[in-house]
Design an enzyme around this catalytic site. Structure first.
Site, PDB file in Angstrom:
ATOM      1  N   GLY A   1      37.105  46.219  47.220  1.00 38.85           N
ATOM      2  CA  GLY A   1      36.514  45.056  47.874  1.00 38.85           C
ATOM      3  C   GLY A   1      35.012  45.048  48.059  1.00 38.85           C
ATOM      4  O   GLY A   1      34.446  44.018  48.447  1.00 38.85           O
TER       5      GLY A   1
ATOM      6  N   GLU B   1      40.227  51.929  45.776  1.00 40.62           N
ATOM      7  CA  GLU B   1      40.601  51.102  44.620  1.00 40.62           C
ATOM      8  C   GLU B   1      39.489  50.127  44.237  1.00 40.62           C
ATOM      9  O   GLU B   1      39.704  48.911  44.175  1.00 40.62           O
ATOM     10  CB  GLU B   1      41.872  50.304  44.937  1.00 40.62           C
ATOM     11  CG  GLU B   1      43.052  51.134  45.383  1.00 40.62           C
ATOM     12  CD  GLU B   1      44.161  50.286  46.022  1.00 40.62           C
ATOM     13  OE1 GLU B   1      44.007  49.044  46.123  1.00 40.62           O
ATOM     14  OE2 GLU B   1      45.174  50.869  46.423  1.00 40.62           O
ATOM     15  N   PRO B   2      38.288  50.599  43.969  1.00 42.38           N
ATOM     16  CA  PRO B   2      37.201  49.663  43.665  1.00 42.38           C
ATOM     17  C   PRO B   2      37.343  49.081  42.258  1.00 42.38           C
ATOM     18  O   PRO B   2      37.725  49.780  41.325  1.00 42.38           O
ATOM     19  CB  PRO B   2      35.955  50.551  43.739  1.00 42.38           C
ATOM     20  CG  PRO B   2      36.446  51.906  43.365  1.00 42.38           C
ATOM     21  CD  PRO B   2      37.864  51.996  43.849  1.00 42.38           C
TER      22      PRO B   2
ATOM     23  N   ARG C   1      35.081  32.591  36.638  1.00 47.99           N
ATOM     24  CA  ARG C   1      34.664  32.729  38.036  1.00 47.99           C
ATOM     25  C   ARG C   1      33.911  31.504  38.565  1.00 47.99           C
ATOM     26  O   ARG C   1      34.147  31.086  39.693  1.00 47.99           O
ATOM     27  CB  ARG C   1      33.846  34.012  38.249  1.00 47.99           C
ATOM     28  CG  ARG C   1      34.631  35.280  37.877  1.00 47.99           C
ATOM     29  CD  ARG C   1      34.001  36.547  38.430  1.00 47.99           C
ATOM     30  NE  ARG C   1      34.122  36.619  39.868  1.00 47.99           N
ATOM     31  CZ  ARG C   1      33.194  36.321  40.717  1.00 47.99           C
ATOM     32  NH1 ARG C   1      31.991  35.987  40.280  1.00 47.99           N
ATOM     33  NH2 ARG C   1      33.405  36.376  42.003  1.00 47.99           N
TER      34      ARG C   1
ATOM     35  N   ARG D   1      35.278  45.575  41.245  1.00 49.46           N
ATOM     36  CA  ARG D   1      34.004  44.879  41.047  1.00 49.46           C
ATOM     37  C   ARG D   1      32.792  45.797  41.179  1.00 49.46           C
ATOM     38  O   ARG D   1      31.874  45.753  40.363  1.00 49.46           O
ATOM     39  CB  ARG D   1      33.897  43.748  42.065  1.00 49.46           C
ATOM     40  CG  ARG D   1      32.700  42.843  41.856  1.00 49.46           C
ATOM     41  CD  ARG D   1      32.497  41.908  43.048  1.00 49.46           C
ATOM     42  NE  ARG D   1      33.721  41.340  43.544  1.00 49.46           N
ATOM     43  CZ  ARG D   1      34.227  40.168  43.152  1.00 49.46           C
ATOM     44  NH1 ARG D   1      33.613  39.439  42.261  1.00 49.46           N
ATOM     45  NH2 ARG D   1      35.370  39.725  43.678  1.00 49.46           N
TER      46      ARG D   1
ATOM     47  N   CYS E   1      36.391  20.853  27.217  1.00 49.53           N
ATOM     48  CA  CYS E   1      36.482  19.452  27.655  1.00 49.53           C
ATOM     49  C   CYS E   1      36.917  19.323  29.102  1.00 49.53           C
ATOM     50  O   CYS E   1      38.011  18.821  29.396  1.00 49.53           O
ATOM     51  CB  CYS E   1      37.426  18.695  26.745  1.00 49.53           C
ATOM     52  SG  CYS E   1      36.870  18.799  25.060  1.00 49.53           S
TER      53      CYS E   1
ATOM     54  N   TYR F   1      35.945  29.988  41.639  1.00 48.34           N
ATOM     55  CA  TYR F   1      35.457  30.364  42.981  1.00 48.34           C
ATOM     56  C   TYR F   1      34.104  29.761  43.299  1.00 48.34           C
ATOM     57  O   TYR F   1      33.462  30.172  44.267  1.00 48.34           O
ATOM     58  CB  TYR F   1      35.320  31.896  43.096  1.00 48.34           C
ATOM     59  CG  TYR F   1      36.467  32.658  42.493  1.00 48.34           C
ATOM     60  CD1 TYR F   1      37.744  32.562  43.031  1.00 48.34           C
ATOM     61  CD2 TYR F   1      36.264  33.480  41.388  1.00 48.34           C
ATOM     62  CE1 TYR F   1      38.793  33.262  42.460  1.00 48.34           C
ATOM     63  CE2 TYR F   1      37.318  34.188  40.826  1.00 48.34           C
ATOM     64  CZ  TYR F   1      38.578  34.071  41.366  1.00 48.34           C
ATOM     65  OH  TYR F   1      39.617  34.756  40.809  1.00 48.34           O
TER      66      TYR F   1
HETATM   67  N1  LLP Z   1      43.087  46.745  45.292  1.00 51.63           N
HETATM   68  C1  LLP Z   1      43.857  45.652  45.441  1.00 51.63           C
HETATM   69  C2  LLP Z   1      45.192  45.794  46.027  1.00 51.63           C
HETATM   70  C3  LLP Z   1      43.373  44.395  45.055  1.00 51.63           C
HETATM   71  O1  LLP Z   1      44.130  43.313  45.215  1.00 51.63           O
HETATM   72  C4  LLP Z   1      42.085  44.290  44.477  1.00 51.63           C
HETATM   73  C5  LLP Z   1      41.553  42.995  44.050  1.00 51.63           C
HETATM   74  C6  LLP Z   1      41.324  45.462  44.314  1.00 51.63           C
HETATM   75  C7  LLP Z   1      41.866  46.668  44.747  1.00 51.63           C
HETATM   76  C8  LLP Z   1      39.952  45.459  43.720  1.00 51.63           C
HETATM   77  O2  LLP Z   1      39.059  44.714  44.473  1.00 51.63           O
HETATM   78  P1  LLP Z   1      37.479  44.711  44.128  1.00 51.63           P
HETATM   79  O3  LLP Z   1      36.948  46.081  44.429  1.00 51.63           O
HETATM   80  O4  LLP Z   1      37.337  44.354  42.690  1.00 51.63           O
HETATM   81  O5  LLP Z   1      36.933  43.668  45.018  1.00 51.63           O
HETATM   82  N2  LLP Z   1      39.173  37.446  40.601  1.00 51.63           N
HETATM   83  C9  LLP Z   1      38.425  37.517  41.813  1.00 51.63           C
HETATM   84  C10 LLP Z   1      38.687  38.776  42.577  1.00 51.63           C
HETATM   85  C11 LLP Z   1      40.143  39.018  42.886  1.00 51.63           C
HETATM   86  C12 LLP Z   1      40.389  40.326  43.589  1.00 51.63           C
HETATM   87  C13 LLP Z   1      41.834  40.618  43.651  1.00 51.63           C
HETATM   88  N3  LLP Z   1      42.165  41.898  44.195  1.00 51.63           N
HETATM   89  C14 LLP Z   1      36.954  37.346  41.512  1.00 51.63           C
HETATM   90  O6  LLP Z   1      36.589  37.215  40.326  1.00 51.63           O
HETATM   91  O7  LLP Z   1      36.123  37.292  42.418  1.00 51.63           O
END
Ligand code: LLP
Length: 454
Positions: free
Chosen positions: A275, A309-310, A348, A312, A382, A352
């Site tokens: 996150g 669990e990173p 994206r 992004r 389109c 979003y």
């Molecule tokens: N762990 C779990 C259980 C998750 O659901 C997610 C992301 C992550 C880890 C990784 O999160 P991060 O570190 O990437 O924030 N498509 C959206 C983001 C959706 C995130 C879904 N879950 C976007 O492009 O902003």
């Protein structure tokens, strides 16, 4: 103006090549300059592989990974990259070589890791709707011959899922394998996250289990033979730039863990999810190492192993979506720059309202480099939603000019589609002076592969 494109409208110019360490403007001869990814000019990549193309800096991925690791140095931990953010095999393989584990949400992602021979000891299975078949696949998973069957941890998100997991695991454990490690994904009811579509940690969201219910499950199944309570987990959302919500969620998680310990359930793992956000335009996210340190500070005294669990924060900044201007046009009110990249390549913005800065890739001295000429930067699909940025000061561009769409590494290719029968883009990995194709562009033949004439 639809409220939908508010966040992408009239933004001040941002040039990420100025602050991202592995992309830079370099002299091209005369007064002209161009953007390099590490030591490779983006224009060379465009000539060789065509556009649109996702171009990744391997060093950027490594630095991001190590940044988090550095922060966590004081506690035992395993970083598990969230495969959903980017599932390219070469990138997963590279992360594995750095020591990364993986967080998966489907049987398909597990199959990717199986293809690479990743040990199950490094795999965590998250997700709110794991099917029976997917649970079986994970229980049977064997990444390589030396491995025992199974994965490191299942993060369960509902009582029904736990029932199904116990049912399936009791079949497997007859074969005398070790009972699978399980954690409950607790919903800590903490508000966090950028866009409402990517906030997950509130009770109103579908994710996780509220603590009172989670606690009942831990206690009710404390003597289970088929599974082993191993951890507790949470994931509160994505693109979170402040440490405060993470801290709040983590403190709650820690108190739950201590509560269970008092009840005689000793968990070994604390899974804090992913996150952490990045800077797309004007955000000021906490650094990866500060984030890691904050986690270590809270988890350290608990004497547990930290799982992270990173997605992004490891991969977003490493990549530009390289594209060419197909046409420009204007009417009495507006100028449009039409690119060969579209919403099917990068969802994206339309999903979003996410602003990804766009810059030119080459700047010739003859042009008015500081012109703040604003235009709407759009793709050829389109739909009106196929708009990357509205009133963006790209300056003047001409047909065939190259542009970079920045920070496209996370949920970029991974969310791309074949809409409008467009083949998905190529992916290129750069390290030093080398640029390697890591996914070829899809052809028309690829597009027809799964159709069956009925
Ligand atoms: N762990 C779990 C259980 C998750 O659901 C997610 C992301 C992550 C880890 C990784 O999160 P991060 O570190 O990437 O924030 N498509 C959206 C983001 C959706 C995130 C879904 N879950 C976007 O492009 O902003």
């Amino acid at each position: 103006m639809s409220p939908h494109v508010k966040a992408r409208r009239g933004l001040p110019y941002v040039d990420p090549a100025k602050h991202l360490p592995h992309f830079s403007w370099k002299k091209r001869g005369g007064a002209a300059r161009e953007v390099y990814c590490e030591q490779v000019p983006l224009s060379q990549i465009a000539r060789r592989y065509g556009t649109p193309a996702f171009v990744y800096s391997r060093q950027a991925i490594q630095d991001a990974y190590r940044g988090i690791e550095r922060g966590l140095a004081k506690v035992p931990h395993q970083v598990c990259f969230a495969v959903k953010a980017n599932g390219n095999l070469s990138i997963l393989n590279f992360l594995a070589s750095l020591g990364s584990g993986f967080d998966i949400v489907s049987g398909g992602e597990l199959a990717h890791l199986g293809h690479l021979g990743i040990s199950g000891r490094r795999i965590v299975f998250s997700g709110v709707g794991k099917s029976r078949e997917e649970i079986r696949e994970a229980l049977r998973y064997r990444g390589n011959r030396r491995d025992a069957r199974g994965i490191l941890q299942f993060n369960v998100e509902s009582p029904a899922e736990l029932e199904m997991l116990i049912e399936e695991a009791s079949r497997v454990s007859r074969a005398a394998e070790r009972a699978p490690g399980v954690s409950v994904r607790v919903n800590p009811d903490v508000k966090a996250g950028g866009h409402p579509h990517i906030a997950t940690g509130l009770e109103e969201h579908k994710f996780g289990i509220a603590w009172p219910e989670a606690r009942r499950l831990y206690l009710a199944h404390r003597g289970a033979q088929a599974i082993r309570w191993q951890g507790i987990s949470a994931h509160i959302g994505s693109q979170i730039v402040d440490l405060q919500p993470f801290r709040r969620a983590l403190e709650r998680l820690a108190s739950y863990l201590l509560d269970l310990r008092r009840q005689g359930i000793a968990l070994e793992y604390l899974d804090v999810g992913g996150g952490l956000g990045v800077r797309y335009t004007s955000e000021h996210p906490a650094s990866r190492s500060d984030y890691g340190r904050m986690i270590a500070e809270i988890a350290g005294p608990l004497g547990v192993k930290v799982l992270l669990e990173p997605g992004r924060s490891i991969i977003a900044e490493s990549c530009v979506l390289l594209s060419r201007v197909v046409y420009t046009k204007s009417n009495s009110r507006k100028s449009f720059v039409i690119l060969d990249a579209a919403m099917n390549d990068l969802m994206r913005p339309v999903l979003y309202d996410a602003p990804h800065p766009i810059t030119r890739v080459v700047q010739a001295s003859s042009r008015n480099e500081n012109s703040a000429e604003r235009s709407d930067i759009v793709g050829p699909v389109c739909e009106t939603g196929d708009t990357f940025l509205v009133d963006w000061p790209l300056g003047s561009v001409s047909q065939r000019d190259l542009v970079a769409i920045w920070l496209a590494g996370a949920y970029g290719f991974a969310q791309s589609s074949n809409y409008n029968a467009r083949g998905r883009a190529a992916e290129i990995l750069v390290y030093g002076r080398t640029a390697k194709l890591i996914r070829r562009r899809e052809t028309y033949r690829d597009l027809l592969r799964t159709d069956v004439l009925g």
